[in-house]
Design an enzyme around this catalytic site. Structure first.
Site, PDB file in Angstrom:
ATOM      1  N   LYS A 111       0.834  -1.211   0.000  1.00 34.53           N
ATOM      2  CA  LYS A 111       0.000   0.000   0.000  1.00 34.53           C
ATOM      3  C   LYS A 111       0.863   1.253   0.000  1.00 34.53           C
ATOM      4  O   LYS A 111       0.478   2.272  -0.578  1.00 34.53           O
ATOM      5  CB  LYS A 111      -0.937   0.000   1.208  1.00 34.53           C
ATOM      6  CG  LYS A 111      -2.043  -1.033   1.092  1.00 34.53           C
ATOM      7  CD  LYS A 111      -3.121  -0.841   2.129  1.00 34.53           C
ATOM      8  CE  LYS A 111      -4.195  -1.895   1.992  1.00 34.53           C
ATOM      9  NZ  LYS A 111      -5.226  -1.818   3.013  1.00 34.53           N
ATOM     10  N   LYS A 196      -5.394 -10.321  -5.509  1.00 39.20           N
ATOM     11  CA  LYS A 196      -6.576 -10.584  -4.691  1.00 39.20           C
ATOM     12  C   LYS A 196      -7.678  -9.565  -4.986  1.00 39.20           C
ATOM     13  O   LYS A 196      -7.387  -8.413  -5.337  1.00 39.20           O
ATOM     14  CB  LYS A 196      -6.229 -10.608  -3.206  1.00 39.20           C
ATOM     15  CG  LYS A 196      -5.906  -9.272  -2.599  1.00 39.20           C
ATOM     16  CD  LYS A 196      -5.979  -9.336  -1.064  1.00 39.20           C
ATOM     17  CE  LYS A 196      -5.920  -7.913  -0.524  1.00 39.20           C
ATOM     18  NZ  LYS A 196      -6.374  -7.729   0.818  1.00 39.20           N
ATOM     19  N   LYS A 199     -10.912  -3.963  -2.118  1.00 42.59           N
ATOM     20  CA  LYS A 199     -11.737  -2.751  -2.160  1.00 42.59           C
ATOM     21  C   LYS A 199     -10.997  -1.611  -2.827  1.00 42.59           C
ATOM     22  O   LYS A 199     -11.594  -0.708  -3.386  1.00 42.59           O
ATOM     23  CB  LYS A 199     -12.091  -2.304  -0.746  1.00 42.59           C
ATOM     24  CG  LYS A 199     -12.893  -3.286   0.052  1.00 42.59           C
ATOM     25  CD  LYS A 199     -13.469  -2.571   1.259  1.00 42.59           C
ATOM     26  CE  LYS A 199     -13.792  -3.526   2.373  1.00 42.59           C
ATOM     27  NZ  LYS A 199     -12.682  -3.657   3.338  1.00 42.59           N
TER      28      LYS A 199
HETATM   29  N1  AQP Z   1      -9.667 -11.203  -1.693  1.00 46.73           N
HETATM   30  C1  AQP Z   1      -9.899 -11.692  -0.496  1.00 46.73           C
HETATM   31  N2  AQP Z   1     -10.048 -13.019  -0.318  1.00 46.73           N
HETATM   32  C2  AQP Z   1     -10.298 -13.528   0.913  1.00 46.73           C
HETATM   33  N3  AQP Z   1     -10.416 -12.771   2.030  1.00 46.73           N
HETATM   34  C3  AQP Z   1     -10.279 -11.438   1.904  1.00 46.73           C
HETATM   35  N4  AQP Z   1     -10.349 -10.418   2.791  1.00 46.73           N
HETATM   36  C4  AQP Z   1     -10.139  -9.244   2.138  1.00 46.73           C
HETATM   37  N5  AQP Z   1      -9.926  -9.472   0.838  1.00 46.73           N
HETATM   38  C5  AQP Z   1     -10.012 -10.821   0.640  1.00 46.73           C
HETATM   39  C6  AQP Z   1     -10.625 -10.591   4.207  1.00 46.73           C
HETATM   40  O1  AQP Z   1     -11.707  -9.750   4.559  1.00 46.73           O
HETATM   41  C7  AQP Z   1     -11.566  -9.347   5.913  1.00 46.73           C
HETATM   42  C8  AQP Z   1     -11.774  -7.880   6.033  1.00 46.73           C
HETATM   43  O2  AQP Z   1     -10.892  -7.157   5.214  1.00 46.73           O
HETATM   44  P1  AQP Z   1     -10.664  -5.623   5.469  1.00 46.73           P
HETATM   45  O3  AQP Z   1     -11.649  -4.832   4.759  1.00 46.73           O
HETATM   46  O4  AQP Z   1     -10.553  -5.342   6.903  1.00 46.73           O
HETATM   47  O5  AQP Z   1      -9.236  -5.531   4.968  1.00 46.73           O
HETATM   48  P2  AQP Z   1      -8.600  -5.425   3.614  1.00 46.73           P
HETATM   49  O6  AQP Z   1      -7.642  -6.547   3.476  1.00 46.73           O
HETATM   50  O7  AQP Z   1      -8.067  -4.056   3.639  1.00 46.73           O
HETATM   51  O8  AQP Z   1      -9.749  -5.559   2.499  1.00 46.73           O
HETATM   52  P3  AQP Z   1      -9.468  -5.293   1.027  1.00 46.73           P
HETATM   53  O9  AQP Z   1     -10.713  -5.363   0.264  1.00 46.73           O
HETATM   54  O10 AQP Z   1      -8.390  -6.183   0.561  1.00 46.73           O
HETATM   55  O11 AQP Z   1      -9.012  -3.786   1.059  1.00 46.73           O
HETATM   56  P4  AQP Z   1      -7.715  -3.148   0.525  1.00 46.73           P
HETATM   57  O12 AQP Z   1      -7.998  -2.927  -0.903  1.00 46.73           O
HETATM   58  O13 AQP Z   1      -7.637  -1.876   1.313  1.00 46.73           O
HETATM   59  O14 AQP Z   1      -6.582  -4.087   0.763  1.00 46.73           O
HETATM   60  C9  AQP Z   1     -10.185  -9.796   6.376  1.00 46.73           C
HETATM   61  O15 AQP Z   1     -10.333 -10.955   7.158  1.00 46.73           O
HETATM   62  C10 AQP Z   1      -9.480 -10.129   5.089  1.00 46.73           C
HETATM   63  O16 AQP Z   1      -8.536 -11.151   5.267  1.00 46.73           O
END
Ligand code: AQP
Length: 333
Positions: A111, A196, A199
């Site tokens: 990030k 992956k 968001k």
């Molecule tokens: N692609 C994924 N596959 C499986 N599990 C996932 N998680 C996130 N993406 C995947 C799981 O969702 C939970 C909450 O995630 P979060 O919103 O707290 O964190 P994050 O990793 O920031 O989510 P994103 O969508 O991946 O956001 P960005 O783009 O900011 O990195 C966690 O248990 C995570 O493992």
């Protein structure tokens, strides 16, 4: 009963990765544990955020927890920023966590590269806040997706360091274990099967959100990346998109891998995509309906969050007091 803690950030919509990687697992295991599920809004501002939508996004995620099947007989739902012990413990743990542990975190590196010079200190120390989230509740298990594994390992390192330095005779913090399911632990992007689903991907076409209307789901699946090979198979490293789409179909239809493999082995994409579309729409429909009903009665959601906060606060404050005593603080009279 053992205790479970997990959370999702209120940054935009919940996508199939969050649902299949995390929340669905929470629902499946919740009757075996005493569960705390928080909306981790303090984490949401580690990257640039929109103040105008933070509160509404927080409510959306809490309502989705309920809509996905979180049961208040087993689980409490609360908002992280409503329990001030999270910020306070994070500060105390920051001061005993070596900087280089945080600089080594993969998510930070990924990030930080995207944000260049604007990267905040909060993004660097985010995993310590996550450790505080978990440790305040003396959680035994933390059900997360694969991407969070390294952060749980860091949490364990912090526990060992804290107990060793400040609580040798009687450990104050409990070692948590990650709970990562094999299937769905890493849902991949629809536009690139090697990344992956996330968001923060600028392309909306890369993810299916739990609240996407049917036409949007159909459009995203229609346009998702595939390959020119006929016959669909799991686990071919040359075909990451194929593996991901079959896995989504398997998880959303509730069938076993063997059944899906047999059903799809002779299919072409033209036959498979409508099947995946229909399955996805049908799997998300009950969640979307329940979500609407919850959002129509805001006072119910408010009462859920108020109750959750009270339960969370009682436990969190106890742990915080123990940590402060171990560190040698005087307590307010
Ligand atoms: N692609 C994924 N596959 C499986 N599990 C996932 N998680 C996130 N993406 C995947 C799981 O969702 C939970 C909450 O995630 P979060 O919103 O707290 O964190 P994050 O990793 O920031 O989510 P994103 O969508 O991946 O956001 P960005 O783009 O900011 O990195 C966690 O248990 C995570 O493992």
């Amino acid at each position: 009963k053992q205790r479970v803690l997990s959370g999702v950030q209120p940054t935009g919509n919940l996508h199939l990765g969050n649902y299949l990687g995390a929340i669905r697992n929470w629902v499946e295991i919740q009757d075996q544990y005493d569960n705390f599920f928080c909306v981790v809004d303090l984490h949401a501002i580690t990257v640039p955020h929109n103040p105008a939508s933070l509160a509404a996004d927080t409510y959306t995620i809490a309502a989705l927890y309920l809509a996905c099947g979180i049961d208040l007989n087993h689980s409490s739902i609360f908002v992280q920023s409503h329990v001030s012990a999270h910020s306070e413990l994070a500060w105390l743990l920051n001061c005993i966590t070596p900087l280089n542990w945080l600089q080594d975190m993969i998510q930070f590196k990924e990030k930080a590269v995207k944000q260049g010079e604007n990267v905040s200190t909060g993004l660097l120390i985010y995993p310590v806040l996550m450790a505080a989230d978990i440790l305040l509740y003396q959680a035994d298990k933390v059900p997360v997706g694969e991407d969070q594994k390294q952060h749980i390992e860091l949490t364990r390192d912090i526990v060992n360091r804290f107990n060793h330095q400040f609580a040798k005779d009687q450990p104050v913090l409990k070692l948590p274990d990650p709970l990562i399911r094999k299937d769905g632990a890493r849902v991949m992007s629809l536009t690139d099967g090697t990344r992956k689903m996330s968001k923060s991907d600028p392309s909306e076409l890369s993810r299916i959100n739990v609240l996407d209307p049917p036409e949007q789901i159909a459009n995203k699946i229609k346009r998702c990346k595939t390959d020119p090979v006929r016959g669909l198979t799991f686990d071919d490293p040359e075909r990451p998109e194929c593996n991901n789409l079959l896995t989504l179909y398997m998880l959303l239809s509730g069938q076993t891998k063997e059944v899906v493999a047999a059903e799809c082995q002779d299919m072409g994409w033209g036959q498979f995509k409508p099947l995946l579309t229909e399955t996805t729409i049908n799997a998300l429909k009950p969640i979307q309906e329940k979500y609407q009903a919850i959002m129509d009665d805001k006072s119910y959601l408010e009462s859920v969050l108020r109750d959750g906060r009270e339960k969370a606060q009682a436990i969190a404050n106890q742990t915080l007091t123990q940590v402060k005593l171990a560190l040698g603080y005087s307590l307010p009279l």
